[in-house]
Design a protein around this motif. Sequence first.
Motif, PDB file in Angstrom:
ATOM      1  N   GLU A  12      16.186  62.827  99.847  1.00 41.42           N
ATOM      2  CA  GLU A  12      14.888  63.302  99.385  1.00 41.42           C
ATOM      3  C   GLU A  12      15.073  64.467  98.434  1.00 41.42           C
ATOM      4  O   GLU A  12      15.945  65.318  98.629  1.00 41.42           O
ATOM      5  CB  GLU A  12      14.014  63.720 100.567  1.00 41.42           C
ATOM      6  N   ALA A  16      10.492  63.094  95.076  1.00 40.92           N
ATOM      7  CA  ALA A  16      10.537  61.738  95.627  1.00 40.92           C
ATOM      8  C   ALA A  16      11.557  61.631  96.742  1.00 40.92           C
ATOM      9  O   ALA A  16      12.423  62.501  96.918  1.00 40.92           O
ATOM     10  CB  ALA A  16      10.879  60.735  94.522  1.00 40.92           C
ATOM     11  N   VAL A  18      14.199  58.563  98.631  1.00 41.30           N
ATOM     12  CA  VAL A  18      14.872  57.308  98.315  1.00 41.30           C
ATOM     13  C   VAL A  18      15.133  56.540  99.604  1.00 41.30           C
ATOM     14  O   VAL A  18      15.641  57.103 100.584  1.00 41.30           O
ATOM     15  CB  VAL A  18      16.192  57.553  97.564  1.00 41.30           C
ATOM     16  N   LYS A  28      12.845  54.394  94.985  1.00 40.70           N
ATOM     17  CA  LYS A  28      12.553  55.814  94.784  1.00 40.70           C
ATOM     18  C   LYS A  28      11.048  55.965  94.902  1.00 40.70           C
ATOM     19  O   LYS A  28      10.304  55.567  94.013  1.00 40.70           O
ATOM     20  CB  LYS A  28      13.037  56.279  93.409  1.00 40.70           C
ATOM     21  N   GLY A  70       6.280  54.232  93.023  1.00 39.16           N
ATOM     22  CA  GLY A  70       7.719  54.163  93.186  1.00 39.16           C
ATOM     23  C   GLY A  70       8.377  53.337  92.093  1.00 39.16           C
ATOM     24  O   GLY A  70       7.712  52.671  91.300  1.00 39.16           O
ATOM     25  N   TYR A  73      15.368  50.535  92.009  1.00 35.60           N
ATOM     26  CA  TYR A  73      16.639  50.558  91.285  1.00 35.60           C
ATOM     27  C   TYR A  73      17.690  49.773  92.067  1.00 35.60           C
ATOM     28  O   TYR A  73      17.525  49.501  93.258  1.00 35.60           O
ATOM     29  CB  TYR A  73      17.157  51.997  91.146  1.00 35.60           C
ATOM     30  N   GLU A  75      21.278  49.777  93.931  1.00 38.68           N
ATOM     31  CA  GLU A  75      22.008  50.795  94.684  1.00 38.68           C
ATOM     32  C   GLU A  75      23.456  50.834  94.217  1.00 38.68           C
ATOM     33  O   GLU A  75      24.109  49.790  94.099  1.00 38.68           O
ATOM     34  CB  GLU A  75      21.965  50.515  96.180  1.00 38.68           C
ATOM     35  N   ASN A 160      24.789  64.492  91.381  1.00 35.27           N
ATOM     36  CA  ASN A 160      24.110  63.413  90.663  1.00 35.27           C
ATOM     37  C   ASN A 160      25.097  62.430  90.027  1.00 35.27           C
ATOM     38  O   ASN A 160      24.728  61.652  89.146  1.00 35.27           O
ATOM     39  CB  ASN A 160      23.179  63.976  89.582  1.00 35.27           C
ATOM     40  N   ASP A 172      19.570  59.795  88.775  1.00 38.29           N
ATOM     41  CA  ASP A 172      18.498  60.787  88.610  1.00 38.29           C
ATOM     42  C   ASP A 172      18.363  61.265  87.162  1.00 38.29           C
ATOM     43  O   ASP A 172      18.729  62.387  86.806  1.00 38.29           O
ATOM     44  CB  ASP A 172      18.707  61.985  89.534  1.00 38.29           C
ATOM     45  N   SER A 174      15.495  61.817  85.697  1.00 39.89           N
ATOM     46  CA  SER A 174      14.107  62.259  85.562  1.00 39.89           C
ATOM     47  C   SER A 174      13.942  63.380  84.541  1.00 39.89           C
ATOM     48  O   SER A 174      12.839  63.597  84.028  1.00 39.89           O
ATOM     49  CB  SER A 174      13.562  62.703  86.916  1.00 39.89           C
TER      50      SER A 174
END
Length: 308
Positions: A12, A16, A18, A28, A70, A73, A75, A160, A172, A174
Amino acid sequence: MSLPNPSTFIAEGASAAVYRLDGGRVLKLFHEGVDAGIVAREHATAQAIQATGLPVPRVFRRAEAGGRQGIIYSEIEGPNLLHHIVRHPHRIGWAMGAMAALQRAIHGHDLPALRSRKAILAEDIEMAPIGDRLRAAAIDRLDQLIEGDRLSHGDLHPANLIVSGDGLAVIDWSKAARSAPAADVVRSEMLMRFGPGQSAGMLEGMLRDATTAYYVGRYRKLAGTGKAGLAAASAAGAGRGLCRLSDRCVAPRRTAAAGRLMSLVDGGGRFVPRRCRPADAVPRSSKRRAQHRSCRYSDIETGQRAAR
């Protein structure tokens, strides 16, 4: 779709959580209150970055669960690079070199549709809970920052990065944007030196400084960038109290100690005991030669492939 089972929770963050789905996918799931426009922008950004061929999760589609937005994606299995370093501290040199090489590869792409890093920082400064004087100083520094047009991650640090069977992968995105590469490197450096999870201990500070200095040095070598270029980006993009890449941001004792620590890292990214010397520097005395012969370190790979 319904809310995921709590037992499938993975991690988390601020915006968001996951969860693991079937078929090698993850969801996500953004927290309540996150604007749908933010989710749509991240989805579009993920699609654009996937098209570059960089090692990133495959993006499937947007989803909704329990009234929350959400994105689904693929994994990527494996530990993040931070956990890998904790379990294999002798590989810290390789890890920082691999991170620098991947960041350099990211900066090799141009995505004009992405937002400008300067514009994002300007919004952040305007919204920050700080006084007018500090806000004005931050804006003044920001105005000095080069705009740049290269793809930047904006939040690249070991947590990350995933160490998978195929090598390092980046998650990530974002905070992805267009920027000068130097600004992205400075951001990573500040996160690694001053980011969350650190204690007030001097030893940890020394280790952070040493590790980060090695990473920045590897990036400089790969990019052919001198100290001056990165230092300028740091001075323009960071406010008072943040690090400058001229290595004047930390106390002299801490900087000197970090330098001593990095003297233990050989050119291949391996930690070597101080008593280990190159073959041409082996002492003539039999006692010292025997000591040199007894000095060994693991013969780990330091090339392009990540450890499985």
